[in-house]
Scaffold this motif. Structure first.
Motif, PDB file in Angstrom:
ATOM      1  N   GLY A  38       0.767  -1.705  -0.047  1.00 18.74           N
ATOM      2  CA  GLY A  38       0.466   0.244   0.445  1.00 18.74           C
ATOM      3  C   GLY A  38       0.617   1.787   0.028  1.00 18.74           C
ATOM      4  O   GLY A  38       0.655   1.836  -0.681  1.00 18.74           O
ATOM      5  N   LEU A  39       1.830   0.967   0.427  1.00 11.08           N
ATOM      6  CA  LEU A  39       2.622   2.617   0.753  1.00 11.08           C
ATOM      7  C   LEU A  39       3.666   2.081  -0.741  1.00 11.08           C
ATOM      8  O   LEU A  39       3.141   4.173  -1.138  1.00 11.08           O
ATOM      9  CB  LEU A  39       3.685   2.019   2.168  1.00 11.08           C
ATOM     10  N   LEU A  40       3.581   1.401  -1.213  1.00 15.91           N
ATOM     11  CA  LEU A  40       4.479   1.460  -2.167  1.00 15.91           C
ATOM     12  C   LEU A  40       3.058   1.907  -3.893  1.00 15.91           C
ATOM     13  O   LEU A  40       3.865   2.514  -4.569  1.00 15.91           O
ATOM     14  CB  LEU A  40       4.807   0.534  -3.124  1.00 15.91           C
ATOM     15  N   ASN A  41       2.706   1.981  -3.473  1.00 14.31           N
ATOM     16  CA  ASN A  41       0.850   2.097  -4.414  1.00 14.31           C
ATOM     17  C   ASN A  41       0.558   3.828  -4.101  1.00 14.31           C
ATOM     18  O   ASN A  41      -0.390   4.279  -4.589  1.00 14.31           O
ATOM     19  CB  ASN A  41      -0.014   1.475  -4.319  1.00 14.31           C
ATOM     20  N   SER A  42       1.265   4.401  -2.737  1.00  8.81           N
ATOM     21  CA  SER A  42      -0.044   6.178  -2.556  1.00  8.81           C
ATOM     22  C   SER A  42       1.683   6.568  -3.450  1.00  8.81           C
ATOM     23  O   SER A  42       2.684   6.691  -3.785  1.00  8.81           O
ATOM     24  CB  SER A  42       0.143   5.688  -0.544  1.00  8.81           C
ATOM     25  N   ARG A  43       0.742   7.919  -2.786  1.00  5.24           N
ATOM     26  CA  ARG A  43       1.921   8.924  -2.978  1.00  5.24           C
ATOM     27  C   ARG A  43       2.712   8.941  -2.500  1.00  5.24           C
ATOM     28  O   ARG A  43       4.402   9.248  -3.424  1.00  5.24           O
ATOM     29  CB  ARG A  43       1.017  10.198  -2.906  1.00  5.24           C
ATOM     30  N   PRO A  44       3.309   9.212  -0.542  1.00  7.24           N
ATOM     31  CA  PRO A  44       4.504   9.023  -0.376  1.00  7.24           C
ATOM     32  C   PRO A  44       5.623   8.081  -1.212  1.00  7.24           C
ATOM     33  O   PRO A  44       6.238   8.325  -0.887  1.00  7.24           O
ATOM     34  CB  PRO A  44       3.824   8.342   0.792  1.00  7.24           C
ATOM     35  N   GLY A  45       4.732   6.730  -1.465  1.00  6.44           N
ATOM     36  CA  GLY A  45       5.663   5.456  -2.677  1.00  6.44           C
ATOM     37  C   GLY A  45       6.008   6.436  -3.984  1.00  6.44           C
ATOM     38  O   GLY A  45       7.232   6.384  -4.195  1.00  6.44           O
ATOM     39  N   ARG A  46       5.482   6.897  -4.343  1.00 10.26           N
ATOM     40  CA  ARG A  46       5.955   8.354  -5.662  1.00 10.26           C
ATOM     41  C   ARG A  46       6.474   8.891  -5.408  1.00 10.26           C
ATOM     42  O   ARG A  46       7.407   8.754  -6.614  1.00 10.26           O
ATOM     43  CB  ARG A  46       4.474   8.359  -6.539  1.00 10.26           C
ATOM     44  N   ALA A  47       6.642   9.664  -4.344  1.00  2.00           N
ATOM     45  CA  ALA A  47       7.766  10.604  -4.081  1.00  2.00           C
ATOM     46  C   ALA A  47       9.009   9.851  -3.471  1.00  2.00           C
ATOM     47  O   ALA A  47       9.803  10.502  -4.218  1.00  2.00           O
ATOM     48  CB  ALA A  47       7.067  11.362  -2.587  1.00  2.00           C
ATOM     49  N   LEU A  48       8.316   8.771  -2.955  1.00  2.00           N
ATOM     50  CA  LEU A  48      10.011   7.923  -2.923  1.00  2.00           C
ATOM     51  C   LEU A  48      10.629   7.444  -3.975  1.00  2.00           C
ATOM     52  O   LEU A  48      12.342   7.906  -4.355  1.00  2.00           O
ATOM     53  CB  LEU A  48       9.803   7.077  -1.888  1.00  2.00           C
ATOM     54  N   ALA A  49      10.076   7.306  -4.533  1.00  2.00           N
ATOM     55  CA  ALA A  49      11.022   6.738  -5.644  1.00  2.00           C
ATOM     56  C   ALA A  49      11.015   7.700  -6.954  1.00  2.00           C
ATOM     57  O   ALA A  49      12.116   7.442  -7.516  1.00  2.00           O
ATOM     58  CB  ALA A  49       9.394   5.866  -6.876  1.00  2.00           C
ATOM     59  N   ALA A  50      10.255   8.455  -7.213  1.00  2.00           N
ATOM     60  CA  ALA A  50      10.668   9.939  -7.953  1.00  2.00           C
ATOM     61  C   ALA A  50      11.890  10.332  -6.798  1.00  2.00           C
ATOM     62  O   ALA A  50      13.388  10.771  -7.970  1.00  2.00           O
ATOM     63  CB  ALA A  50      10.420  11.175  -7.751  1.00  2.00           C
ATOM     64  N   LEU A  51      12.776  10.376  -5.520  1.00  2.00           N
ATOM     65  CA  LEU A  51      13.186  11.002  -5.299  1.00  2.00           C
ATOM     66  C   LEU A  51      14.119   9.555  -4.885  1.00  2.00           C
ATOM     67  O   LEU A  51      15.585  10.358  -5.333  1.00  2.00           O
ATOM     68  CB  LEU A  51      13.270  11.147  -3.286  1.00  2.00           C
ATOM     69  N   ARG A  52      14.487   8.771  -5.465  1.00  2.00           N
ATOM     70  CA  ARG A  52      15.440   7.785  -5.665  1.00  2.00           C
ATOM     71  C   ARG A  52      15.525   8.139  -7.203  1.00  2.00           C
ATOM     72  O   ARG A  52      17.244   8.351  -7.633  1.00  2.00           O
ATOM     73  CB  ARG A  52      14.729   6.133  -5.595  1.00  2.00           C
ATOM     74  N   ASP A  53      15.251   8.166  -8.587  1.00  2.00           N
ATOM     75  CA  ASP A  53      15.580   8.274  -9.548  1.00  2.00           C
ATOM     76  C   ASP A  53      16.555   9.498  -9.864  1.00  2.00           C
ATOM     77  O   ASP A  53      17.250  10.365 -10.279  1.00  2.00           O
ATOM     78  CB  ASP A  53      14.363   8.659 -10.201  1.00  2.00           C
ATOM     79  N   SER A  54      16.113  10.919  -9.199  1.00  2.00           N
ATOM     80  CA  SER A  54      17.029  12.422  -9.327  1.00  2.00           C
ATOM     81  C   SER A  54      16.326  12.582  -8.196  1.00  2.00           C
ATOM     82  O   SER A  54      14.690  13.313  -8.396  1.00  2.00           O
ATOM     83  CB  SER A  54      16.584  13.005 -10.721  1.00  2.00           C
ATOM     84  N   GLU A  55      17.163  13.296  -7.400  1.00  2.00           N
ATOM     85  CA  GLU A  55      16.405  14.516  -6.035  1.00  2.00           C
ATOM     86  C   GLU A  55      16.352  15.790  -6.961  1.00  2.00           C
ATOM     87  O   GLU A  55      15.259  16.326  -6.250  1.00  2.00           O
ATOM     88  CB  GLU A  55      17.671  14.496  -5.419  1.00  2.00           C
ATOM     89  N   THR A  56      17.048  16.328  -8.044  1.00  2.00           N
ATOM     90  CA  THR A  56      16.648  17.519  -8.282  1.00  2.00           C
ATOM     91  C   THR A  56      15.003  17.515  -9.178  1.00  2.00           C
ATOM     92  O   THR A  56      14.046  18.758  -8.330  1.00  2.00           O
ATOM     93  CB  THR A  56      17.374  17.978  -9.845  1.00  2.00           C
ATOM     94  N   ALA A  57      14.795  15.822  -9.245  1.00  2.00           N
ATOM     95  CA  ALA A  57      13.626  16.531  -9.939  1.00  2.00           C
ATOM     96  C   ALA A  57      12.253  16.827  -9.262  1.00  2.00           C
ATOM     97  O   ALA A  57      11.305  16.801  -9.856  1.00  2.00           O
ATOM     98  CB  ALA A  57      13.356  15.712 -11.670  1.00  2.00           C
ATOM     99  N   ALA A  58      12.623  15.403  -8.167  1.00  2.00           N
ATOM    100  CA  ALA A  58      12.031  15.247  -7.517  1.00  2.00           C
ATOM    101  C   ALA A  58      11.431  16.872  -5.916  1.00  2.00           C
ATOM    102  O   ALA A  58      10.478  17.209  -6.020  1.00  2.00           O
ATOM    103  CB  ALA A  58      12.683  14.100  -6.287  1.00  2.00           C
ATOM    104  N   ALA A  59      12.552  17.803  -6.567  1.00  2.00           N
ATOM    105  CA  ALA A  59      12.346  18.210  -5.361  1.00  2.00           C
ATOM    106  C   ALA A  59      11.532  19.916  -6.260  1.00  2.00           C
ATOM    107  O   ALA A  59      10.486  20.296  -5.781  1.00  2.00           O
ATOM    108  CB  ALA A  59      13.976  19.493  -5.400  1.00  2.00           C
ATOM    109  N   VAL A  60      12.088  19.784  -7.554  1.00  2.00           N
ATOM    110  CA  VAL A  60      11.609  20.314  -8.846  1.00  2.00           C
ATOM    111  C   VAL A  60       9.484  20.219  -8.191  1.00  2.00           C
ATOM    112  O   VAL A  60       8.393  20.920  -8.332  1.00  2.00           O
ATOM    113  CB  VAL A  60      11.758  20.304 -10.370  1.00  2.00           C
ATOM    114  N   MET A  61       9.665  18.751  -8.377  1.00  2.00           N
ATOM    115  CA  MET A  61       7.621  18.665  -8.495  1.00  2.00           C
ATOM    116  C   MET A  61       6.796  18.191  -6.754  1.00  2.00           C
ATOM    117  O   MET A  61       6.317  18.146  -6.990  1.00  2.00           O
ATOM    118  CB  MET A  61       8.310  17.005  -8.928  1.00  2.00           C
ATOM    119  N   GLY A  62       8.080  19.501  -6.139  1.00  2.00           N
ATOM    120  CA  GLY A  62       7.588  19.335  -4.765  1.00  2.00           C
ATOM    121  C   GLY A  62       7.398  19.143  -3.333  1.00  2.00           C
ATOM    122  O   GLY A  62       7.044  18.313  -2.891  1.00  2.00           O
ATOM    123  N   VAL A  63       8.265  17.461  -3.608  1.00  2.00           N
ATOM    124  CA  VAL A  63       8.762  16.464  -2.558  1.00  2.00           C
ATOM    125  C   VAL A  63       9.657  17.506  -1.918  1.00  2.00           C
ATOM    126  O   VAL A  63      10.686  18.087  -2.313  1.00  2.00           O
ATOM    127  CB  VAL A  63       9.637  15.581  -3.714  1.00  2.00           C
TER     128      VAL A  63
END
Length: 375
Positions: free
Chosen positions: A192-217
């Protein structure tokens, strides 16, 4: 999509029913292997969320398992508050989360190998505290684990006497179902955590911190939260391990245990709940099986015999070390990724149902446009 969900749900139900059967057919040795594997799977899922989803390297997982195990013994035992065992188990999980929260400012600002070195210090610090805080941990000899009781029902050998379908249920049989329940809780909450909004934010954080920060993470906040959640899963695994061992000693929660957990998630696949569970079963069960059948294996010394090239525990480490090398070379995404690719290939060659095959007859040619006559 619905055609794929139905077989998966049916397979999940059949697997759950199959896991309920072993206490009726297997002896205590195999049930103990299952219990240790379930506890390891719970902890491995927490580390997979941290390393595979959030992209944070941690070598301190053994410390949080120790907090959960010793926290339960202290909260439920004497010396200690002597809380009801259920409250003590929940308190031990929260205590592990609190320990992760104390370290979360570091986890929120440090990443990569630097975070790994920082968490490595936790293991040595924790081992020192376990040896020196005698009044809480029992020192070198450890502490006995108070049995878990729920509503007057104890997960012990004979209190009360329990027979199901003619099979006497002792501690291993009762703890087996407790382990299944805790693993199911871990499975569904992690998915449930992986499929939720926080899980997607963590995945974005893993892929690119800069892109995640731009998206508001909020990068530090999500990093710290991932560390706390992973610590709570480790604490739950520590509670189940303590109940399975019935006595906890400091030497078990060493750096070797943290390395074993890293091996679990690398073999199973980073960021995968199912992969972490499979890797946990492989790494946990292999040395126990080699210990039991050491006298039948070449170049492996039976425990206490002094013969052979290596002991069963060392031989098991060599084997899953070789498995890690092979996986990194040929399946970097672990067994979970390899299974996914195999399913995709089989689906590609699966014969289509009648009426769903695309038509092979050539499509009619478009009508020729009449030529325009020029004057």
């Amino acid at each position: 999509m619905s055609d794929l969900r139905v077989p998966r749900r049916v397979g999940t139900v059949l697997l759950a029913l199959a896991l309920c059967v072993p206490p009726f057919y297997l002896d205590a040795f195999w049930l103990r292997i299952g219990l240790f594997s379930l506890a390891a799977a719970i902890g491995a899922v927490g580390l997979a969320l941290l390393a595979g989803t959030a992209g944070q390297l941690s070598l301190g997982h053994a410390f949080f398992l120790a907090v959960g195990a010793y926290g339960y013994c202290w909260l439920a035992g004497d010396p200690g508050p002597s809380l009801p065992p259920v409250l003590a188990a929940a308190g031990a999980v929260l205590l592990a989360g609190a320990a992760g929260g104390l370290f979360s400012p570091v986890a929120g600002r440090v990443r990569g190998i630097y975070l790994g070195v920082a968490t490595l210090a936790l293991v040595f610090l924790g081992h020192h505290l376990l040896l020196t805080a005698d009044s809480v941990t029992g020192g070198f000899n450890g502490r006995s684990v108070p049995p878990l009781t729920v509503g007057g029902f104890a997960f012990t050998e004979t209190d009360p006497e329990l027979t199901v379908l003619g099979i006497p249920f002792g501690a291993e049989e009762r703890l087996w179902y407790l382990g299944l329940a805790l693993f199911a809780l871990t499975w569904f909450t992690a998915r449930g955590l992986l499929n939720s909004r926080p899980g997607r934010a963590l995945a974005a954080l893993r892929d690119s911190e800069t892109a995640a920060a731009v998206m508001g993470v909020d990068v530090p906040r999500y990093r710290a939260a991932a560390f706390v959640v992973s610590s709570m899963y480790a604490g739950l695994a520590g509670v189940l391990l303590a109940l399975s061992f019935r006595r906890v000693v400091p030497d078990y929660f060493s750096l070797t245990l943290s390395v074993d957990y890293l091996a679990m998630i690398v073999i199973g696949g980073l960021g995968s709940v199912a992969g972490a569970s499979v890797g946990a079963v492989f790494v946990t069960a292999l040395p126990l099986l080699m210990t039991r059948y050491a006298d039948q294996l070449p170049l492996v010394a039976a425990p206490g015999s002094g013969e052979g090239a290596v002991g069963p525990t060392e031989a098991a480490r060599y084997l899953y070390g070789a498995a890690i090398v092979v996986i990194l070379l040929y399946a970097p995404d672990g067994l979970h990724g390899l299974t996914g690719r195999t399913r995709a290939r089989l689906r590609r060659y699966r014969p289509r149902r009648p009426g769903s095959t695309p038509s092979t007859s050539p499509s009619p040619a478009p009508a020729a446009r009449p030529k325009e006559h020029t004057q």
